[in-house]
Design an enzyme around this catalytic site. Sequence first.
Site, PDB file in Angstrom:
ATOM      1  N   TRP A   6       0.818  -1.207   0.000  1.00  0.00           N
ATOM      2  CA  TRP A   6       0.000   0.000   0.000  1.00  0.00           C
ATOM      3  C   TRP A   6       0.853   1.257   0.000  1.00  0.00           C
ATOM      4  CZ3 TRP A   6      -4.417  -0.870  -1.844  1.00  0.00           C
ATOM      5  CH2 TRP A   6      -5.063  -2.092  -1.603  1.00  0.00           C
ATOM      6  N   LYS A  49     -12.008  -1.919   7.995  1.00  0.00           N
ATOM      7  CA  LYS A  49     -11.177  -2.837   8.767  1.00  0.00           C
ATOM      8  C   LYS A  49     -11.637  -2.881  10.233  1.00  0.00           C
ATOM      9  CE  LYS A  49      -8.287  -2.644   5.165  1.00  0.00           C
ATOM     10  NZ  LYS A  49      -8.030  -3.725   4.210  1.00  0.00           N
ATOM     11  N   ASP A  93      -1.346   6.670   6.275  1.00  0.00           N
ATOM     12  CA  ASP A  93      -2.468   5.807   5.925  1.00  0.00           C
ATOM     13  C   ASP A  93      -2.617   4.824   7.080  1.00  0.00           C
ATOM     14  OD1 ASP A  93      -4.156   3.839   5.006  1.00  0.00           O
ATOM     15  OD2 ASP A  93      -3.013   3.382   3.192  1.00  0.00           O
TER      16      ASP A  93
END
Length: 428
Positions: A167, A263, A239
Amino acid sequence: MAATTPHSIFLKPTPATAAASSTNPSSLAPTTLSTSKPQKPFSIKCSATAHQIQDPIKAAQPLSAEDRVYNFAAGPATLPENVLLRAQSELYNWRGCGMSVMEMSHRGKEFSSIIQKAETDLKALLEIPDDYAVLFLQGGATTQFAAVPLNLCSPEDTVDYIVTGSWGDKAFKEAQKYCKPNVIWSGKSEKYTKIPSFDDLQQNSDAKYLHICANETIHGVEFKDYPIPKNKGGILIADMSSNFCSKPVDVSKFGIIYAGAQKNVGPSGVTIVIIRKDLLGNAQGITPVMLDYKTHADNSSLYNTPPCYGIYMCGLVFEDLLAQGGLKEVEKKNQQKAEILYQVIDGSGGFFRCPVEKSVRSLMNVPFTLAKPELEAEFIKEAAKENMVQLKGHRSVGGMRASIYNAMPLAGVEKLVAFMKDFQAKHA
């Protein structure tokens, strides 16, 4: 024959409809409505190929806890059962207002109370300072890969990226379109199993910001502390999609924190951005209106129709986290779950293996492999029979991965480790 009433309305096919359907079922002409003699109602059947459709009456019956699986998916992930049951009870008629949250105007007083409380509770959970704005957006964290440089940089500005997994790498590549990013450290050569020493980082003196992915969902690498931008006026961006609200965070260390909700704090469709207010209003001229943070801050996340039901669900999760005693208590539970899982992996004599350096192992996403890779498919299959699902590792790395977010109960992890011990005993 039953008498017709004003409510006895049936679809009556016209001659044109019948002719069209006999030659081309997909070319149906408009139907007319008739209140005259009742016609035989159409019988429409759907052929399910993969899964049989449940009887709607039976499906509506309340389920017991035994009917739920332990869902170890990386996202969308498991949600707290009490939150789901609360949402179920409020689905049809939210608190006596006569409609569902899904039907509300996003500008009405009912939804205004929902989004305002969600923001207030999140600020309490993370102790967000007053000089930060909270935005409830759409597009996932991936959209923020573009939004961050567009809002903070000119095309000629330099920015720094620490790449500790897939990511972080994707965020860097997206930034290349809008500024001049540099990867000042990458763990790719070591298959993303560690985090660098901050003292050894060669930061650029003119970098507008330093970007990290606080927890790499795929590779299971988590920052336990955070680097400090060395240049004057430098900004730390994170992030935090896969460890958001899993532990306390000093928000004041960051210029921007962003996270997909799916999540730890809600269903997919909501992205949360926490941004220092002095960073608003500096977007590049090419920035789309929907990616300009100031647009959303000025309109309290209501510039357009937001993901209303997802925000409502996040609000219920925030209430639940506060009721548990806040993020310090939540972190203790997460540490306990992760500890017993890593202990079984490390104590298996190599039968199970976690490649991540111990000091930076994630509390949220635990990747592991088997010494005998040919057994991995059987492991996943047998676990599913025991109602433990979504344990297959990401397609880019293989193996297994157990995501043990806030809502995964301790009992779920205990069942997994008991299964792992039994599986080893059978196959060692």
